[in-house]
Scaffold this motif. Sequence first.
Motif, PDB file in Angstrom:
ATOM      1  N   PHE A 294       0.827  -1.189   0.000  1.00  0.00           N
ATOM      2  CA  PHE A 294       0.000   0.000   0.000  1.00  0.00           C
ATOM      3  C   PHE A 294       0.871   1.252   0.000  1.00  0.00           C
ATOM      4  CE2 PHE A 294      -2.164  -3.466   2.212  1.00  0.00           C
ATOM      5  CZ  PHE A 294      -3.340  -3.567   1.465  1.00  0.00           C
ATOM      6  N   PRO A 295       1.535   1.541  -1.096  1.00  0.00           N
ATOM      7  CA  PRO A 295       2.469   2.680  -1.148  1.00  0.00           C
ATOM      8  C   PRO A 295       1.834   4.014  -0.784  1.00  0.00           C
ATOM      9  CG  PRO A 295       2.751   1.263  -3.057  1.00  0.00           C
ATOM     10  CD  PRO A 295       1.521   0.787  -2.356  1.00  0.00           C
ATOM     11  N   SER A 296       0.627   4.261  -1.287  1.00  0.00           N
ATOM     12  CA  SER A 296       0.000   5.555  -1.011  1.00  0.00           C
ATOM     13  C   SER A 296      -0.354   5.700   0.457  1.00  0.00           C
ATOM     14  CB  SER A 296      -1.257   5.712  -1.871  1.00  0.00           C
ATOM     15  OG  SER A 296      -2.189   4.667  -1.618  1.00  0.00           O
ATOM     16  N   ASN A 297      -0.757   4.627   1.103  1.00  0.00           N
ATOM     17  CA  ASN A 297      -1.105   4.678   2.517  1.00  0.00           C
ATOM     18  C   ASN A 297       0.122   4.848   3.400  1.00  0.00           C
ATOM     19  OD1 ASN A 297      -3.825   4.255   1.910  1.00  0.00           O
ATOM     20  ND2 ASN A 297      -3.664   2.037   2.070  1.00  0.00           N
ATOM     21  N   CYS A 298       1.248   4.301   2.966  1.00  0.00           N
ATOM     22  CA  CYS A 298       2.466   4.339   3.780  1.00  0.00           C
ATOM     23  C   CYS A 298       3.291   5.608   3.570  1.00  0.00           C
ATOM     24  CB  CYS A 298       3.346   3.125   3.473  1.00  0.00           C
ATOM     25  SG  CYS A 298       2.642   1.553   4.005  1.00  0.00           S
ATOM     26  N   ARG A 299       3.057   6.317   2.483  1.00  0.00           N
ATOM     27  CA  ARG A 299       3.895   7.470   2.161  1.00  0.00           C
ATOM     28  C   ARG A 299       3.984   8.497   3.304  1.00  0.00           C
ATOM     29  NH1 ARG A 299       6.378   9.656  -2.142  1.00  0.00           N
ATOM     30  NH2 ARG A 299       5.610   8.059  -3.587  1.00  0.00           N
ATOM     31  N   PRO A 300       2.883   8.822   4.001  1.00  0.00           N
ATOM     32  CA  PRO A 300       3.004   9.804   5.096  1.00  0.00           C
ATOM     33  C   PRO A 300       3.946   9.354   6.214  1.00  0.00           C
ATOM     34  CG  PRO A 300       0.697   9.502   4.469  1.00  0.00           C
ATOM     35  CD  PRO A 300       1.482   8.422   3.778  1.00  0.00           C
ATOM     36  N   PHE A 301       4.185   8.052   6.297  1.00  0.00           N
ATOM     37  CA  PHE A 301       5.026   7.512   7.373  1.00  0.00           C
ATOM     38  C   PHE A 301       6.405   7.079   6.861  1.00  0.00           C
ATOM     39  CE2 PHE A 301       0.544   6.402   7.997  1.00  0.00           C
ATOM     40  CZ  PHE A 301       0.276   7.099   9.177  1.00  0.00           C
ATOM     41  N   LEU A 302       6.753   7.507   5.654  1.00  0.00           N
ATOM     42  CA  LEU A 302       7.962   6.995   5.020  1.00  0.00           C
ATOM     43  C   LEU A 302       9.217   7.355   5.799  1.00  0.00           C
ATOM     44  CD1 LEU A 302       8.579   5.281   2.595  1.00  0.00           C
ATOM     45  CD2 LEU A 302       8.789   7.335   1.190  1.00  0.00           C
ATOM     46  N   ASN A 303       9.310   8.572   6.296  1.00  0.00           N
ATOM     47  CA  ASN A 303      10.497   8.973   7.053  1.00  0.00           C
ATOM     48  C   ASN A 303      10.661   8.137   8.316  1.00  0.00           C
ATOM     49  OD1 ASN A 303      11.234  10.956   5.220  1.00  0.00           O
ATOM     50  ND2 ASN A 303      10.094  12.568   6.268  1.00  0.00           N
ATOM     51  N   GLU A 304       9.549   7.846   8.969  1.00  0.00           N
ATOM     52  CA  GLU A 304       9.601   7.008  10.162  1.00  0.00           C
ATOM     53  C   GLU A 304      10.015   5.581   9.810  1.00  0.00           C
ATOM     54  OE1 GLU A 304       6.780   5.710  13.973  1.00  0.00           O
ATOM     55  OE2 GLU A 304       6.112   7.241  12.532  1.00  0.00           O
ATOM     56  N   LEU A 305       9.531   5.096   8.669  1.00  0.00           N
ATOM     57  CA  LEU A 305       9.910   3.757   8.233  1.00  0.00           C
ATOM     58  C   LEU A 305      11.390   3.689   7.890  1.00  0.00           C
ATOM     59  CD1 LEU A 305       6.832   2.830   6.010  1.00  0.00           C
ATOM     60  CD2 LEU A 305       7.427   1.860   8.230  1.00  0.00           C
ATOM     61  N   TYR A 306      11.910   4.729   7.212  1.00  0.00           N
ATOM     62  CA  TYR A 306      13.343   4.770   6.918  1.00  0.00           C
ATOM     63  C   TYR A 306      14.152   4.674   8.214  1.00  0.00           C
ATOM     64  CZ  TYR A 306      12.865   6.167   1.983  1.00  0.00           C
ATOM     65  OH  TYR A 306      12.596   6.208   0.641  1.00  0.00           O
ATOM     66  N   GLU A 307      13.730   5.446   9.202  1.00  0.00           N
ATOM     67  CA  GLU A 307      14.444   5.456  10.483  1.00  0.00           C
ATOM     68  C   GLU A 307      14.448   4.074  11.120  1.00  0.00           C
ATOM     69  OE1 GLU A 307      14.226   7.669  14.883  1.00  0.00           O
ATOM     70  OE2 GLU A 307      12.840   8.237  13.274  1.00  0.00           O
ATOM     71  N   LEU A 308      13.286   3.430  11.123  1.00  0.00           N
ATOM     72  CA  LEU A 308      13.171   2.104  11.727  1.00  0.00           C
ATOM     73  C   LEU A 308      13.992   1.074  10.969  1.00  0.00           C
ATOM     74  CD1 LEU A 308      11.857   0.061  13.672  1.00  0.00           C
ATOM     75  CD2 LEU A 308       9.928  -0.077  12.082  1.00  0.00           C
ATOM     76  N   PHE A 309      13.856   1.050   9.651  1.00  0.00           N
ATOM     77  CA  PHE A 309      14.564   0.048   8.857  1.00  0.00           C
ATOM     78  C   PHE A 309      16.077   0.260   8.912  1.00  0.00           C
ATOM     79  CE2 PHE A 309      10.562  -0.235   5.986  1.00  0.00           C
ATOM     80  CZ  PHE A 309       9.961  -1.068   6.917  1.00  0.00           C
ATOM     81  N   CYS A 310      16.507   1.513   8.892  1.00  0.00           N
ATOM     82  CA  CYS A 310      17.950   1.793   8.942  1.00  0.00           C
ATOM     83  C   CYS A 310      18.540   1.427  10.296  1.00  0.00           C
ATOM     84  CB  CYS A 310      18.209   3.263   8.627  1.00  0.00           C
ATOM     85  SG  CYS A 310      17.907   3.703   6.906  1.00  0.00           S
ATOM     86  N   GLU A 311      17.744   1.599  11.338  1.00  0.00           N
ATOM     87  CA  GLU A 311      18.180   1.176  12.664  1.00  0.00           C
ATOM     88  C   GLU A 311      18.348  -0.330  12.719  1.00  0.00           C
ATOM     89  OE1 GLU A 311      16.048   1.063  17.005  1.00  0.00           O
ATOM     90  OE2 GLU A 311      16.081   3.018  16.003  1.00  0.00           O
TER      91      GLU A 311
END
Length: 252
Positions: free
Chosen positions: A1-18
């Motif tokens: 669900f790319p469109s649904n997740c886009r608002p949270f993308l920065n948070e997801l980057y932070e989590l995945f990079c961690e």
Amino acid sequence: FPSNCRPFLNELYELFCENLADGIASVRQGAALALSNVVEAYGKESLQVVTTIIKERLPRVKEQPESSGSVDTSPALFGVVKRQRDNDAQLHTDQQMYSCGSLAPKMKAAAARRAGCMDSTFRKAAQPWQEADGCVHLLAELARLPLARQDVLDLLTMLAHACDAKQYQQHLSFLESVWKELPRIATGVGKRNFKRYLDFYFPSLFYSLDCSIPLTRVAASDCLAAFKTMLGENILRGRIEQYDPKMLEKIA
């Protein structure tokens, strides 16, 4: 669900990079897969973010201290690096004991951001070699994406240089990851493209074939066998002979 997740993308980057630098190998692998899925979903904008992470983290393996703790350098059961004095009774006698819930009041879970028993301030800082190890898995996942293959090719020299760093005790664990993932990377970018970079990996590959850690030796042997299948025995033998004729016995 790319469109649904886009608002949270920065948070997801932070989590995945961690998680990409987590102390547990399977967590790093999962984060690599997650980031590649982000790239697949969002295209070039995400690819630029992810490749920047690799360019920042992969060279830092050369900054890894010789020892990140007091560890035993001998081969450990199940391939785990054991800490020295694990069986020293004085370290485990008459010490304070804890139940699994007794630390809960001290965990200070960041409920506003993420919650759960694993979200705590009791987290060991990521080591440079773990950051680099996560990048190895990330490169392997990106190599399967046509959009990212040229970027992966451009990073193969940097990966080979990271293999040259052997000043730290965990370097054989890092090399094990490289030899497990390199055939996947080679397959993804195509054998014709990968052949240009093959020689860069020979020093560390043959070093691993003679190391004292069975898991790393097996990974290196399997990697060499995969190259033999992919490139053909005659081509591989010719490249090894140019590098060092004495090494031909390794593929006999």
